[in-house]
Design an enzyme around this catalytic site. Structure first.
Site, short mmCIF file in Angstrom:
data_model
loop_
_atom_site.label_atom_id
_atom_site.label_comp_id
_atom_site.label_asym_id
_atom_site.label_seq_id
_atom_site.Cartn_x
_atom_site.Cartn_y
_atom_site.Cartn_z
N ALA A 67 1.47 14.25 5.41
CA ALA A 67 0.95 15.20 6.39
C ALA A 67 2.12 15.94 7.02
O ALA A 67 3.24 15.44 7.07
CB ALA A 67 0.15 14.46 7.46
N GLY A 112 0.31 10.93 3.29
CA GLY A 112 -0.80 11.63 2.67
C GLY A 112 -0.54 11.98 1.20
O GLY A 112 -1.48 12.07 0.42
N GLU A 115 -1.45 8.92 -0.59
CA GLU A 115 -2.92 8.79 -0.52
C GLU A 115 -3.61 9.76 -1.47
O GLU A 115 -4.65 9.43 -2.06
CB GLU A 115 -3.38 9.03 0.93
CG GLU A 115 -2.95 7.91 1.86
CD GLU A 115 -3.16 8.24 3.33
OE1 GLU A 115 -2.66 9.30 3.77
OE2 GLU A 115 -3.81 7.47 4.03
N GLU A 135 3.71 5.87 7.60
CA GLU A 135 3.07 6.20 8.88
C GLU A 135 3.49 5.27 10.01
O GLU A 135 3.63 5.70 11.15
CB GLU A 135 1.54 6.18 8.73
CG GLU A 135 0.97 7.36 7.95
CD GLU A 135 0.91 7.14 6.45
OE1 GLU A 135 1.56 6.19 5.93
OE2 GLU A 135 0.22 7.92 5.78
#
Ligand code: HXC
Length: 261
Positions: A67, A112, A115, A135
């Site tokens: 992200a 992300g 992911e 994270e």
């Protein structure tokens, strides 16, 4: 394609293979717009019958570093309470593309980015790739499926170690624990992923779709429900031309000769 940071192209030598190409220098950071474009790209390849398999690719240097931390840093709870579902939904749209999907992972696949790679059916990684869920180092947890898809792939204890530490997982470890399925030199990542995709692209599209749905829906269900999903998908394929083609070809020419359209 008409998107700014995500392109949908077909591989020049394998037109049935669509490539969803992230292109947001330098690190393919996934801001809100990129997330939206990923969802739109997933919808497009899912709905295009000419697309028979898909490669997710971030270019030769990086898959995606996660992200956009600079954008995310400004968010408060109220922002995230509304945005977090869209974040998850865009990756779930990728996971539900009803065709074989291969992630071609170069450089970093973090947060992300990792992911997103988890939403593919298979991951081909560069032998110097680094994956992870950093994270925790930002004081948060994975929010786009990492706490759910990672343990389903590598088991809960390995996933917890990766998530609790935020450490980078080198390609060789990723291969050993099943986080990636193949490691190759960086220059071979994209062609290897396309070759895998091209192999599935010649298969029977509806049977591949049924296989993917049965495995993915079954993993989230108890065994009895999973078997029921399989039974319905299995029976449904007897309404397809591919089943007729496949079985007729076996009887006339022997195994593995069928040409599916
Ligand atoms: C915004 C990022 C970024 C990110 C890198 N950059 N990652 N910007 N968001 N996730 C920017 C840097 O600020 C820098 O900008 C440029 O990209 C190059 O990065 P460097 O750090 O200088 O490069 P390098 O030393 O090679 O290190 C690369 C790296 C590192 C290992 C990938 O940048 C890194 O650790 N990035 C953060 C990874 C991360 O924490 N991801 C998880 C995010 S949270 P300038 O302008 O200085 O050149 C997350 C939650 C998911 O993903 C929730 C739903 C999606």
């Amino acid at each position: 394609g008409e998107f700014e940071f995500v392109r949908v192209e077909s591989d020049p030598e394998n037109p049935a293979v669509a490539v969803i190409r992230l292109d947001r220098p330098k690190m393919n950071a996934l801001n809100a717009q990129v997330q939206g474009e990923i969802a739109a790209a997933a919808a497009r390849v899912a709905g295009d019958d000419a697309v028979r398999a898909v490669v997710l690719y971030g270019g030769e240097r990086v898959f995606a570093a996660g992200a956009d931390v600079k954008e995310m840093a400004e968010s408060d709870y109220a922002d995230m309470a509304t945005r977090s579902r869209a974040l998850q939904d865009s990756f779930t749209a990728v996971a539900r593309i009803p065709k074989p999907v291969i992630a071609a992972v170069t450089g970093y696949a973090l947060g992300g980015g990792c992911e997103l790679a988890l939403c593919a059916d298979f991951r081909v990684a560069a032998d110097d790739a680094k994956l992870g869920q950093p994270e925790i180092l930002l004081g948060i947890i994975p929010g786009a499926g990492g706490t759910q898809r990672l343990p389903r792939l590598v088991g809960p204890a390995r996933a917890k170690d990766i998530i609790y530490t935020g450490r980078m997982v080198e390609a060789d470890e990723a291969l050993r624990i099943g986080l990636v399925d193949d490691t190759v030199p960086t220059a071979d990542v994209y062609p290897t992923a396309v070759a895998m995709a091209a192999r599935y692209a010649n298969g029977p599209a509806l049977a591949l779709r049924a296989a993917k749905e049965a495995v993915d829906s079954g993993i989230d269900a108890d065994l009895g429900t999973g078997l029921e999903i399989e039974r319905l998908q299995f029976a449904g394929l007897f309404a397809t031309e591919d089943q007729q083609t496949g079985m007729r070809s076996f009887i006339e020419h022997g195994p593995g000769q069928a040409q599916f359209t």
